[in-house]
Design an enzyme around this catalytic site. Sequence first.
Site, short mmCIF file in Angstrom:
data_model
loop_
_atom_site.label_atom_id
_atom_site.label_comp_id
_atom_site.label_asym_id
_atom_site.label_seq_id
_atom_site.Cartn_x
_atom_site.Cartn_y
_atom_site.Cartn_z
N ASN A 42 0.84 -1.20 0.00
CA ASN A 42 0.00 0.00 0.00
C ASN A 42 0.87 1.25 0.00
O ASN A 42 1.96 1.28 0.60
CB ASN A 42 -1.01 0.00 1.15
CG ASN A 42 -0.42 -0.22 2.52
OD1 ASN A 42 0.61 -0.84 2.69
ND2 ASN A 42 -1.10 0.30 3.53
N GLU A 44 0.27 5.19 0.67
CA GLU A 44 -0.69 6.18 1.15
C GLU A 44 -0.33 7.58 0.70
O GLU A 44 0.74 7.84 0.16
CB GLU A 44 -0.78 6.09 2.69
CG GLU A 44 -1.27 4.72 3.13
CD GLU A 44 -1.58 4.62 4.61
OE1 GLU A 44 -1.13 5.48 5.40
OE2 GLU A 44 -2.29 3.66 4.98
N CYS A 53 -4.12 0.54 -2.63
CA CYS A 53 -3.93 -0.70 -1.86
C CYS A 53 -2.86 -1.59 -2.48
O CYS A 53 -2.60 -1.53 -3.70
CB CYS A 53 -5.23 -1.49 -1.82
SG CYS A 53 -6.57 -0.73 -0.91
N GLU A 55 -2.87 -4.78 -3.15
CA GLU A 55 -3.34 -5.72 -4.18
C GLU A 55 -3.40 -5.04 -5.54
O GLU A 55 -3.01 -5.62 -6.57
CB GLU A 55 -4.73 -6.25 -3.82
CG GLU A 55 -4.79 -6.99 -2.49
CD GLU A 55 -5.19 -6.09 -1.33
OE1 GLU A 55 -4.66 -4.96 -1.24
OE2 GLU A 55 -6.02 -6.52 -0.51
N CYS A 84 -10.10 -5.27 0.48
CA CYS A 84 -11.23 -4.35 0.38
C CYS A 84 -12.05 -4.63 -0.87
O CYS A 84 -11.64 -5.36 -1.77
CB CYS A 84 -10.74 -2.90 0.41
SG CYS A 84 -10.16 -2.28 -1.19
N CYS A 87 -10.46 -3.67 -4.32
CA CYS A 87 -9.44 -4.66 -4.73
C CYS A 87 -10.10 -5.95 -5.21
O CYS A 87 -9.64 -6.57 -6.17
CB CYS A 87 -8.47 -4.93 -3.60
SG CYS A 87 -7.36 -3.53 -3.32
N1 THU Z 1 -5.34 -1.54 2.33
C1 THU Z 1 -4.74 -2.36 1.41
O1 THU Z 1 -3.59 -2.15 1.00
N2 THU Z 1 -5.48 -3.39 0.92
C2 THU Z 1 -6.75 -3.69 1.30
O2 THU Z 1 -7.36 -4.56 0.71
C3 THU Z 1 -7.35 -2.98 2.43
C4 THU Z 1 -6.67 -1.72 2.83
C5 THU Z 1 -4.57 -0.40 2.84
C6 THU Z 1 -5.07 0.94 2.41
C7 THU Z 1 -4.54 1.83 3.51
O3 THU Z 1 -3.21 2.21 3.19
C8 THU Z 1 -4.51 0.94 4.74
O4 THU Z 1 -4.60 -0.39 4.25
C9 THU Z 1 -5.64 1.19 5.73
O5 THU Z 1 -6.86 1.19 5.08
#
Ligand code: THU
Length: 129
Positions: A42, A44, A53, A55, A84, A87
């Site tokens: 991920n 941000e 994300c 994935e 999520c 994804c």
């Molecule tokens: N996140 C992912 O990388 N993948 C997911 O499927 C769920 C959430 C990340 C996004 C963000 O940087 C952190 O997790 C918190 O939501």
Amino acid sequence: MSPDELVAHALDARTRAYAPYSRYAVGAALLTADGTVIYGCNVENAAYPATICAERVALTAAVALGKRAFTALAVATQNGGAPCGICRQVMAELGPDMTVYIADAAGNYQTTSVAELLPASFTGADLER
Ligand code: THU
């Protein structure tokens, strides 16, 4: 590649996460049909919705590398959190037949599939009606 090895790659990818806001590091390891492993983490952003994300980083990087056939995806988080919804939709688009391993930081994982994570998904076929 064994599931354990792919999960180990996802844990390695997780160390690359850029998550200064949530502190929730996520790693992904995508196995292509030709045996290549592509990492995602991920990434941000201070403007929170610009975050991407792990994935989707792996899947979109793979496409940019010219890969289109995927067999498995491992996702690693601290606590074994589920992928999520966005994804899942991207998995359904690019790797509908993938096996998915959802791992925690200790390397424990559960095995599922894209079909199980997103049943009755909206696909390109729906656009042809
Ligand atoms: N996140 C992912 O990388 N993948 C997911 O499927 C769920 C959430 C990340 C996004 C963000 O940087 C952190 O997790 C918190 O939501």
